[in-house]
Scaffold this motif. Structure first.
Motif, short mmCIF file in Angstrom:
data_model
loop_
_atom_site.label_atom_id
_atom_site.label_comp_id
_atom_site.label_asym_id
_atom_site.label_seq_id
_atom_site.Cartn_x
_atom_site.Cartn_y
_atom_site.Cartn_z
N PHE A 19 0.83 -1.21 0.00
CA PHE A 19 0.00 0.00 0.00
C PHE A 19 0.86 1.25 0.00
O PHE A 19 2.01 1.23 0.42
N PHE A 26 -4.01 1.07 -2.55
CA PHE A 26 -3.35 -0.13 -3.03
C PHE A 26 -2.23 0.27 -3.98
O PHE A 26 -2.42 1.09 -4.87
N ILE A 213 -13.00 2.57 1.87
CA ILE A 213 -11.89 2.03 2.65
C ILE A 213 -11.08 3.21 3.18
O ILE A 213 -10.68 4.09 2.42
N THR A 214 -10.86 3.24 4.50
CA THR A 214 -10.14 4.37 5.09
C THR A 214 -8.69 4.00 5.40
O THR A 214 -7.84 4.88 5.51
N GLN A 215 -8.40 2.70 5.55
CA GLN A 215 -7.05 2.30 5.95
C GLN A 215 -6.81 0.83 5.61
O GLN A 215 -7.72 0.02 5.74
N PHE A 216 -5.57 0.53 5.18
CA PHE A 216 -5.18 -0.87 5.00
C PHE A 216 -4.15 -1.25 6.06
O PHE A 216 -3.40 -0.40 6.54
N GLU A 217 -4.08 -2.52 6.39
CA GLU A 217 -2.99 -3.01 7.24
C GLU A 217 -2.67 -4.44 6.82
O GLU A 217 -3.47 -5.10 6.15
N MET A 218 -1.49 -4.92 7.23
CA MET A 218 -1.13 -6.29 6.91
C MET A 218 -1.56 -7.18 8.07
O MET A 218 -1.55 -6.75 9.22
N PRO A 219 -1.96 -8.43 7.79
CA PRO A 219 -2.38 -9.31 8.89
C PRO A 219 -1.18 -9.66 9.78
O PRO A 219 -0.04 -9.63 9.32
N ILE B 162 -5.75 -6.52 5.41
CA ILE B 162 -6.98 -6.18 6.13
C ILE B 162 -7.32 -4.73 5.78
O ILE B 162 -6.43 -3.88 5.72
N GLU B 164 -9.88 -1.34 6.67
CA GLU B 164 -10.87 -0.74 7.54
C GLU B 164 -11.85 -0.01 6.63
O GLU B 164 -11.45 0.81 5.81
N VAL B 165 -13.13 -0.32 6.76
CA VAL B 165 -14.14 0.23 5.85
C VAL B 165 -15.13 1.08 6.65
O VAL B 165 -15.63 0.65 7.68
#
Lengths: 247, 344
Positions: A19, A26, A213-219, B162, B164-165
């Motif tokens: 990201f 993305f 979508i406001t934010q991505f993170e990795m698991p 993951i 956040e939506v």
């Protein structure tokens, strides 16, 4: 019979997911894009098989995306679709995409609208149901087999360990899943023909997205594998019981 | 004059207080509607979890039980957090369930509607979302964070990330991933009433049901035993089926195995087959291609048996056995049998 197949552009299944912009976008750098597998392998290929079996009909593909998506549209045309429609907008959320496709489809005379069971990027499985609702049509998901007899579509749907056999008078929306068809590799003739097949560009209607979508993170990373002596399966069973607590 | 000013000031103050109170009240009393599926007298596990989800999301929970369910099962939903239960006794198809949920949402003034992200949820929630203009998040991993905008997390890119939506509409729908909040009893009682709203007649004709092979549906199984090309041929699946039987697991396979017709298509797990998230996934003779992992990486515990220590699957595994499946699996069966016997 006129079939509309909805396709989505997704990153190749082996893509490295990363990201940018402070984990809000993305990262498309060095990402190879493909047609979403269940849209291509199941929905599109089955639509082509039905047309071939009936000896008549038309298979149109539609996607919501910018001009660069023409590359994946050409791929779908090379597999055998007759023509294509690109709704010229960046897809904002499932509702936005479904509303654009429904708006277009309402002006045409389709007997079937096919989608894949879900896309491999956002894993929502939403667009098909939303199109059905906006069109006022029935919706069947998942469809693992599809046949057409006159004006009736016959669908097998595998749910919870059983197969339900269903029939519905067309038109309807169907979400295509495993079992419906097998992947087709485009041949050279298909690829050449795809170059001259028409892509109609349609301007979008004004629709507000409902989610963002406001934010991505990795698991969280796995702790690492614990290797167990292949002679000592009692130890594996003990660990599954005492440590992992899954049996 | 002064009195009048004071009176109007006081009235103004009271109004503000009332407004403030009503805001607080609205927050605590957020009406949550939960879709609960039932069949053959039993309520589905995902339905119980849905009620728990609704309660944790913060609000007064109305459960809509759809299908045949014993009265005791229906009223027991109070123990999981429902304060009210609507029981729809008819067996409706997905189209009619959209009508049912829309009518129930209208009746209770629901601001949040909860579905499990399973086959029925996938058939109903998107349609309800489009009808009610209520934003939908599919596959939520937990309840929304308290305060501020309504945001939930979900898996994207087949579990590789993951997201956040945020749901921006006033009315909201969440389809949660099964096993994301778990099931616990909090105590309480619920009022139960029969609910029979008008539904549009379905154009879908139900012809028949065919039972798939295997006793345990793959998508609902808590334990799964899966095998791949390492087994060399369909004739060698006896030990896989035996292992599954001993521990009460469903059987699954990798894509090449399904494509070669060694096993039926409905057993194929992976990106283009079925995605599963059981408690235990035992993979035997599967190398662990990225597309396979995408369908199973949400499993709680993964055991990998492979004779190639370099198999990529070991990187995603919790427990690994480097060895020949034809020797390891029979030993595993014996060990599980011993364990099962010791449990009695």
């Amino acid at each position: 019979m006129n079939i509309l197949v909805c396709i989505s552009k997704v990153p190749d299944t082996t893509s490295k997911i990363a990201f940018t912009d402070n984990n809000t976008k993305f990262d498309t750098a060095n990402v190879q894009f493909i047609v979403n597998p269940s849209d291509e392998w199941y929905a599109l290929v089955r639509a082509l098989e039905l047309k071939e079996t009936l000896g008549s009909g038309n298979v149109t593909i539609v996607t919501v995306g910018p001009a660069e998506d023409d590359a994946i549209i050409r791929k779908a045309l090379a597999i055998g679709a007759d023509d294509a429609v690109r709704i010229n907008a960046n897809p904002q959320d499932s509702f936005y995409v479904a509303a654009q496709i429904a708006e277009y489809a309402k002006t045409k005379n389709f007997d079937l609208i096919l989608t894949g069971k879900e896309t491999i990027d956002y894993n929502n499985a939403e667009v098909g149901g939303m199109i059905a609702e906006l069109m006022g049509w029935e919706y069947i998901t998942p469809a693992n087999k599809l046949d057409v007899n006159g004006s009736i579509a016959r669908i097998e749907s595998e749910v919870g360990g059983e197969t339900r056999v269903l029939e519905c008078e067309m038109p309807l929306v169907i979400s295509a899943a495993k079992g419906m068809a097998e992947q087709r590799i485009p041949n050279m003739r298909g690829i050449m023909a795809a170059r001259t097949k028409p892509i109609q560009v349609v301007e979008p209607v004004a629709i507000s997205a409902q989610v963002a979508i406001t934010q991505f993170e990795m698991p969280p990373a796995k702790a690492g594998v614990k290797l167990i002596d292949p002679e000592n399966m009692d130890e594996l069973v003990r660990l599954l019981h005492d440590e992992a607590k899954v049996i | 004059m002064i009195l009048k000013t004071w009176t109007s000031l006081f009235a103004c103050f009271m109004m503000k207080l009332k407004l403030f109170n009503s805001r607080i009240k609205n927050y605590n009393d957020m009406s949550v509607l939960v879709f609960v599926e039932a069949s053959n007298g039993k309520i589905k596990k995902a339905g119980l979890e849905g009620v728990v989800y609704g309660k944790l999301a913060g609000g007064s929970v109305t459960a809509v039980v759809c299908g045949e369910a014993d009265a005791a099962e229906v009223s027991s939903l109070g123990e999981y957090g429902a304060s009210q239960v609507f029981h729809v006794k008819k067996n409706y198809d997905a189209g009619a369930l959209v009508d049912v949920m829309a009518a129930a949402a209208d009746k209770v003034g629901a601001s949040l509607i909860v579905f499990p992200f399973d086959s029925t949820g996938k058939a109903v929630a998107p349609r309800l979302s489009a009808r009610m203009k209520a934003g939908l998040v599919s596959g939520a991993l937990g309840v929304p964070s308290a305060g501020g905008a309504f945001k939930v997390k979900k898996n994207v890119f087949s579990g590789k990330a993951i997201a956040e939506v945020e749901i921006k509409t006033d009315k909201k729908i969440v389809a949660f991933s099964p096993n994301s909040v778990g099931i616990q009893k909090t105590g309480g009682t619920a009022t139960v009433e029969e609910f029979s709203p008008a539904v549009k007649e379905s154009r879908i004709k139900f012809v028949e049901t065919k039972k798939l092979e295997g006793d345990i549906p793959l998508t609902e199984a808590e334990l799964v035993v899966s095998a791949g090309r390492g087994l060399k041929g369909p004739e060698n699946w006896g030990m896989i089926e035996e292992l599954a039987k001993v521990i009460g697991a469903a059987t699954a396979c990798s894509r090449p195995v399904a494509d070669a017709h060694w096993r039926p298509h409905h057993e194929h797990v992976g990106q283009t087959g079925v995605a599963i998230r059981p408690n235990l996934y035992i993979a035997i003779g599967i190398s662990g291609a990225i597309q396979h992992l995408a369908g199973v990486n949400q499993s709680k515990v993964i055991v990998v048996v492979n004779n190639d220590p370099e198999a990529p699957f070991f990187k995603a595994a919790d427990y690994g056995v480097v060895g020949d499946a034809f020797q390891v699996v029979p030993r595993m069966i014996e060990s599980f049998k011993k364990f099962k016997a010791s449990q009695h």
